[in-house]
Enzyme design. Structure first.
Site, short mmCIF file in Angstrom:
data_model
loop_
_atom_site.label_atom_id
_atom_site.label_comp_id
_atom_site.label_asym_id
_atom_site.label_seq_id
_atom_site.Cartn_x
_atom_site.Cartn_y
_atom_site.Cartn_z
N MET A 1 -27.44 4.75 -25.10
CA MET A 1 -28.46 4.26 -24.20
C MET A 1 -28.66 2.76 -24.44
SD MET A 1 -28.69 7.35 -23.08
CE MET A 1 -29.46 6.73 -21.63
N GLY B 1 -35.64 12.06 -25.43
CA GLY B 1 -34.85 10.86 -25.69
C GLY B 1 -33.63 10.81 -24.77
N CYS B 2 -32.57 10.20 -25.26
CA CYS B 2 -31.33 10.02 -24.51
C CYS B 2 -30.84 11.32 -23.90
CB CYS B 2 -30.28 9.45 -25.46
SG CYS B 2 -28.60 9.60 -24.91
N PHE B 3 -30.69 11.36 -22.58
CA PHE B 3 -30.25 12.61 -21.96
C PHE B 3 -28.78 12.91 -22.22
CE2 PHE B 3 -30.65 10.31 -17.54
CZ PHE B 3 -29.58 9.47 -17.81
#
Length: 213
Positions: free
Chosen positions: A1, A41-43
């Site tokens: 990300m 958070g980050c997918f």
């Protein structure tokens, strides 16, 4: 990300992930809608974890909690759109339950004690949130968060929120199954892959029949 940095999956836990308790309350198979939206958070990372589970039929990265006009990666990364990077999971309730998916979320998929961040990914778009799709999901999620808080298994208070679900906006196609398609990318190597490895290490018994071979 936005920041390619190493966070430690499950770093908020005082106990091994395998000792995170099952939810005392769950949704009966007949009443389980087979779909859930989670933000942790980050997918890229949460998608990679849930794609490992048998009974999960689809995992889509996207944006939850904001409006349609700013539901795109560039805008969401600004942290000013009210969206959370999230995943929509579709699953077979006869094979894996809503409660079991929540257990993976709280034990492996992210650190629920971090507010508006995961590791060095900072901002409200990286918040820990559950977006219930019906009253049963809202009840079970709330009961489970209270159960885990009371168990004292985290080193800090749980920061996970339960938020209203309006619309889930599917992310741009190049984000789909990103970890599997980019295993050598530094962020995937240092953040996503360890979470998948942790799932397989700590849930080989408890969820063994539900982890894809």
């Amino acid at each position: 990300m936005a920041n390619e940095s190493c966070d430690i999956p499950g770093q908020g836990l005082r106990v091994p992930p395998s000792e995170v308790p099952d939810p005392a309350q769950d949704i009966a198979t007949a009443d389980d809608r087979g779909e859930v939206v989670l933000a942790g958070g980050c997918f890229w990372c949460t998608e990679a974890v849930y794609r490992q589970l048998a009974g999960v039929t689809e995992v889509l990265p996207g944006y939850a909690g904001g409006s349609a006009d700013t539901a795109n990666y560039e805008a969401v990364c600004s942290g000013r759109t009210r969206h959370a990077e999230a995943i929509r999971i579709r699953y077979e309730p006869a094979r894996i339950s809503f409660g079991q998916l929540l257990k993976v979320f709280m034990a492996v998929a992210h650190d629920p004690t971090q507010k508006d961040r995961q590791g060095n990914d900072v901002g409200p778009q990286y918040r820990s949130a559950i977006f219930p799709l019906d009253a049963d999901q809202r009840y079970v999620a709330g009961a489970y968060l209270a159960q885990l808080e009371q168990a004292g298994i985290y080193a800090a208070p749980i920061a996970t929120t339960i938020e209203d679900m309006d619309t889930f906006f599917v992310a741009e196609s190049h984000h789909h199954d990103y970890a599997a398609r980019n295993p050598g990318q530094p962020y995937i190597q240092y953040v996503s892959t360890p979470k998948v490895e942790k799932l397989r290490r700590y849930f080989a018994d408890g969820l063994g029949e539900k982890i894809r071979g």
